[in-house]
Enzyme design. Structure first.
Site: not given
Length: 142
Positions: A93-95, A89
């Site tokens: 963003h951090i997983h 995406v």
């Protein structure tokens, strides 16, 4: 046009939030590596972590560290994985996911979780762990 994550943050699309503050949110992914796999996402639409404002990135990393403590407590994992890939995406963003082995960070073969109850249970467990750890002020309501 808003990103998928902005639409989740704005509640246009459903999300299982576990953390909310003025700068970032964290919610469970619908395609978890392991139960408790959470995404830390800034409210601001930033495409790539390498171009993010350093203070924003530092804040997201601090939130990810708190979420990591929570997933370890909630799911009994010896480690919490931290991954920034940025290909899925176009919104930073951090997983963060419970980690037992290096292969637990392989995002290439994940599938959408069909058991909505399992996702709800994981969110409930993680919210409880974050509250126990002293982060109640940022824990998202059920």
């Amino acid at each position: 046009m808003p990103t998928l994550f902005t639409r989740i943050i704005d509640r246009e699309l459903p999300g299982r939030f576990v953390w909310e503050d003025p700068v970032a949110v964290a919610f469970l992914t619908i395609a978890p590596l392991n139960p408790g796999h959470t995404l830390v996402v800034p409210r601001a639409e930033v495409d790539d972590w390498t171009t993010a404002d350093p203070d924003l990135l530092a804040h997201c990393t601090r939130v990810a560290q708190c979420i990591g403590q929570g997933v370890r407590r909630a799911f009994g994992s010896p480690r919490a994985g931290f991954l920034i890939a940025g290909l899925e995406v176009p919104h930073l963003h951090i997983h963060v996911s419970p980690l037992w082995r290096l292969q637990d960070l392989d995002v290439t073969d994940v599938e959408v979780e069909q058991d909505q109850g399992a996702l709800e249970d994981a969110a409930r467990r993680l919210r409880a762990a974050l509250t126990e750890l002293g982060f109640a002020e940022a824990v998202a309501p059920d």
